[in-house]
Enzyme design. Structure first.
Site: not given
Ligand SMILES: NC(=O)C1=CN([C@@H]2O[C@H](COP(=O)(O)OP(=O)(O)OC[C@H]3O[C@@H](n4cnc5c(N)ncnc54)[C@H](O)[C@@H]3O)[C@@H](O)[C@H]2O)C=CC1
Ligand SMILES: O=C1O[C@H](COP(=O)(O)O)[C@@H](O)[C@H](O)[C@H]1O
Length: 298
Positions: A156, A152, A115, A90
Site C-alpha cells: 500500500k 501488505y 490502508s 495484485n
Molecule cells: N475492507 C477494509 O476494511 C479495507 C480495505 N482496504 C483496501 O480496499 C480495497 C478493497 O478491499 P475489500 O473490498 O475489502 O476487498 P475485497 O476482497 O472484498 O474486494 C476486492 C475486489 O477486487 C477484486 N480483485 C482482486 N484482485 C484483482 C485483480 N488482480 N484484478 C481485478 N480484480 C481484482 C476481487 O475480485 C474483489 O471483488 C483493497 O485494495 C484493500 O486493500 C484498505 C483498508 C481497509
Molecule cells: O487493510 C485492511 O485493513 C482492515 C482492518 O485491519 P485489521 O488489522 O483490523 O483487520 C482489514 O479488515 C482489511 O481486510 C484490510 O484490507
C-alpha cells in the site's frame, strides 16, 4: 463529474459500500476479475459498462479506461497476511498498470485505496493499547512516513508512491485513502483497534464521493468515521475533501449494539443509515481469510 467513473474491485466489500451509497450518482464503469451478479450492479449500469478483467492485463484496463474522467481503484489483495508474490502482482504491479492507463487516458482524479496497514508500525508496544482509547491524544495525520507492519502494508505504501509519481510527473490528481476498518451496520465487535478505525458504510460512500468532487493535487488522508476513539486525524480529509462523517463508534456498545439517546440499547438494523440494495459480498471473496481478522458484518 460528467464523464464515467471507473471503479476497480467493484464486487468487493468497499466497492459495494460505495455503490450502495452513491451508485445512482455517477455513470459507472465497473471492473473486477470476477463477474458481478446483477444484485451487485446499480440500476442503469449496462453489460457494456462491466469489465471482467485482471488489473495486471494492461490492454483490458486501457479498454475500460477509455473516456473515463475519474478512477476509484480498489482491486487488490486486501489480506494483511498476504504473501509477497500476491501483493507484488495484485497490489503493486496492478496499481501501476491502472495508474499508467489512467494517465494515458487523461483521467483527472484518481482515488487509491490505501490502508491503515501502511502505517501499522506506529502501533508500538509502548503506545498500545492506550492508542486505541478516547482519552489518548496521539494522532497520525498523513504527513508521517509510511511505516508498514506487514508486506501488505508495504504494497500500500508502494501504491501511495506510485500515486505521488504519477501526480508529479503527469499532473493527475491523486488521493490515497488510508482506509481503516470497513464494517457494516456496527463497529467491529469487542475490538478496540477496529473501533478506533471504524469506517461505516455510509461514511465510506460519502468519503469516496468527496474524492470524486473535491479539487486536490496529491493527498494522503485517513478513511475512518468520526470515532471518539481514534489515532488517525480526519482533519485533512475534512479540509481538502469536505469530508463530513456521520458515524462514530462511540454510539455503539463495545459489543456493537447501538446506544439510543436514553442510553438503552436496541438492535436497529439500519443504524449505519445504508439501505441495502445489493447483496453483501462474502468477507473475502477471492482470497483466503486473514486468520485473525474479525469478519462479522464486513
Ligand atoms: N475492507 C477494509 O476494511 C479495507 C480495505 N482496504 C483496501 O480496499 C480495497 C478493497 O478491499 P475489500 O473490498 O475489502 O476487498 P475485497 O476482497 O472484498 O474486494 C476486492 C475486489 O477486487 C477484486 N480483485 C482482486 N484482485 C484483482 C485483480 N488482480 N484484478 C481485478 N480484480 C481484482 C476481487 O475480485 C474483489 O471483488 C483493497 O485494495 C484493500 O486493500 C484498505 C483498508 C481497509
Ligand atoms: O487493510 C485492511 O485493513 C482492515 C482492518 O485491519 P485489521 O488489522 O483490523 O483487520 C482489514 O479488515 C482489511 O481486510 C484490510 O484490507
Amino acid at each position: 463529474m460528467d464523464e464515467p467513473v471507473l471503479l476497480t474491485g467493484a464486487g468487493g466489500r468497499v466497492g459495494q459500500a460505495i455503490l450502495r451509497g452513491i451508485g445512482d450518482d455517477y455513470e459507472w464503469r465497473l471492473l473486477d476479475r470476477e463477474p458481478l451478479p446483477a444484485a451487485k450492479v446499480p440500476d442503469g449500469v449496462t453489460d457494456a459498462d462491466q469489465y471482467v478483467a485482471d488489473i495486471t492485463n494492461a490492454d483490458a484496463v486501457r479498454e475500460a479506461m477509455e473516456g473515463v474522467g475519474a478512477v476509484i481503484h480498489l482491486a487488490g489483495d486486501p489480506r494483511k497476511t498476504a504473501p509477497w508474490d500476491s501483493v507484488l502482482r495484485n497490489n503493486i504491479d496492478g496499481t501501476q498498470v491502472v495508474m499508467r492507463a489512467a494517465v494515458d487516458a487523461g483521467v483527472k482524479k484518481f482515488a487509491f485505496a490505501s490502508s491503515n496497514h501502511a502505517v501499522g508500525g506506529y502501533e508500538t508496544e509502548e503506545r498500545t493499547p492506550d492508542l486505541y482509547r478516547p482519552d489518548d491524544g496521539y494522532r497520525l495525520d498523513g504527513t508521517e512516513l509510511p511505516r508498514p507492519g506487514n508486506l501488505y502494508g508495504v504494497s500500500k505504501a508502494a501504491g501511495e508512491s506510485l500515486g505521488r509519481f504519477y501526480h508529479d510527473e503527469h499532473g493527475m490528481s491523486v488521493v490515497c485513502v488510508r482506509i481503516g476498518n470497513l464494517t457494516k451496520d456496527h463497529p467491529p465487535r469487542e475490538y478496540e483497534r477496529g473501533q478506533a478505525m471504524w469506517l461505516s458504510h455510509r461514511d465510506c460512500g460519502h468519503l469516496f464521493d468527496r474524492c470524486l468532487q473535491a479539487d486536490y493535487g496529491y493527498e494522503i488522508v485517513y478513511g475512518i468515521s468520526n470515532n471518539d476513539r481514534r489515532y488517525y486525524s480526519i482533519e485533512r480529509a475534512r479540509e481538502v475533501l469536505g469530508y463530513d462523517p456521520a458515524d462514530n463508534s462511540a454510539d455503539y456498545t463495545f459489543e456493537g449494539k447501538p446506544k439510543d439517546e436514553t442510553g438503552d440499547e436496541n438492535d436497529n438494523p439500519t443504524a449505519d443509515g445504508g439501505e441495502t440494495r445489493f447483496d453483501d459480498p462474502p468477507a473475502e471473496p477471492n482470497f483466503p481469510s486473514d486468520p485473525d481478522t474479525p469478519t462479522d458484518g464486513a
